[in-house]
Design a protein around this motif. Sequence first.
Motif, PDB file in Angstrom:
ATOM      1  N   UNK A   1       0.836  -1.203   0.000  1.00 27.68           N
ATOM      2  CA  UNK A   1       0.000   0.000   0.000  1.00 27.68           C
ATOM      3  C   UNK A   1       0.874   1.258   0.000  1.00 27.68           C
ATOM      4  N   UNK A   2       1.884   1.283   0.863  1.00 25.81           N
ATOM      5  CA  UNK A   2       2.716   2.480   0.927  1.00 25.81           C
ATOM      6  C   UNK A   2       3.538   2.660  -0.355  1.00 25.81           C
ATOM      7  N   UNK A   3       3.972   1.544  -0.946  1.00 22.47           N
ATOM      8  CA  UNK A   3       4.792   1.639  -2.160  1.00 22.47           C
ATOM      9  C   UNK A   3       3.949   1.925  -3.400  1.00 22.47           C
ATOM     10  N   UNK A   4       2.615   1.801  -3.255  1.00 26.76           N
ATOM     11  CA  UNK A   4       1.746   2.029  -4.407  1.00 26.76           C
ATOM     12  C   UNK A   4       1.815   0.904  -5.434  1.00 26.76           C
ATOM     13  N   UNK A   5       2.032  -0.322  -4.948  1.00 26.40           N
ATOM     14  CA  UNK A   5       2.040  -1.475  -5.853  1.00 26.40           C
ATOM     15  C   UNK A   5       1.060  -2.519  -5.311  1.00 26.40           C
TER      16      UNK A   5
END
Lengths: 200, 200
Positions: free
Chosen positions: B42-46
């Motif tokens: 979620x934080x990495x946007x993947x």
Amino acid sequence: MDRKAPDAARRSERSRRAIFEAALSLVGEVGYQRLTVEGIAARAGVGKQTIYRWWPSKADVLLDAFTADADVEGYAAGLPDSGDLAADLKAVLRATVDEFRDPAFQAPYRALAAAGAADEQLSARFVERLLEPGMRAYVERLRAAQEAGEIAAWVDPRIAAEMVLSPFSQRWLMRTGELTYSFTDSLVDTALAGFRPRPS
Amino acid sequence: MDRKAPDAARRSERSRRAIFEAALSLVGEVGYQRLTVEGIAARAGVGKQTIYRWWPSKADVLLDAFTADADVEGYAAGLPDSGDLAADLKAVLRATVDEFRDPAFQAPYRALAAAGAADEQLSARFVERLLEPGMRAYVERLRAAQEAGEIAAWVDPRIAAEMVLSPFSQRWLMRTGELTYSFTDSLVDTALAGFRPRPS
């Protein structure tokens, strides 16, 4: 004379021991994060109010449980001083190897050390109650040896004590190497060979 | 020529970097226990499948994230060798003091070390990927100094390296003392004074 007082004291002492044993065995089984005062109370067969009457938190129970241990009290009396520094340090470190190999000692100590590594407040108390008294005993033994001329005047006993003890602690905590008598003997021999006064 | 391949490689590299940054920042914030692959994704946007395609677990992501760090790669190249052992060790340890004072480095490294202290499987990989390469760089630098006659032949380079590095690691991990240049300089001076060859 009130004959109840000694009985009450004996009962308290029995509860205190049961609580300590419960705390030490439980933290080794479930880890520090999942240890609760309720869990300690249940295993010790006391009400949780009994625990809260004496200790504000699980950390306080655990630290008292460790400090009640004979070896920790032993540190307060200092390291043995037979006049032979190498022999004394080797004997104490060999006993420490045995102690850290004992699962009953190791599991709760490791749980507390790991929790302390992550939690600054807990570690401050862990250091003050357990690690620092142990280190101080080594520092004092090295200072006595320095006064007796066994180690050179330029050596800082605190740095020297950390150079002997920290490799042991680090191998144990991070599992970076074996904890054997041959390792601790080497630590002592290497440090003391370097710290011996040199003929001028 | 397929012009898409380099673009795909660039995109993969961008995702990999984003995943490493997300893992390192998150573990510093929530600790190792509460870190999840979903949270990192979620934080990495993947998508989390992107992470599972490359790494089987959060531990693997974290260990790769650390190993991708320039300082860890630096260890593989060995410690500097200017011909002056004391100067080289002091410079490297002062840089390590700076690094361990940097919250962006410290928080995730501490979370991983604390988790490793409690978890034997994780610690074996932590040691193999991070601690042991660092220790080996010191051992090899000390061995080179021994061959150059800067330290005595009786010194075991592994024990000597642990005597210099472990007091630092222990002070940092258990917060048993200050991490200052004056402390690390003292460690180097004390060890090397003891390990110098003696005139016979």
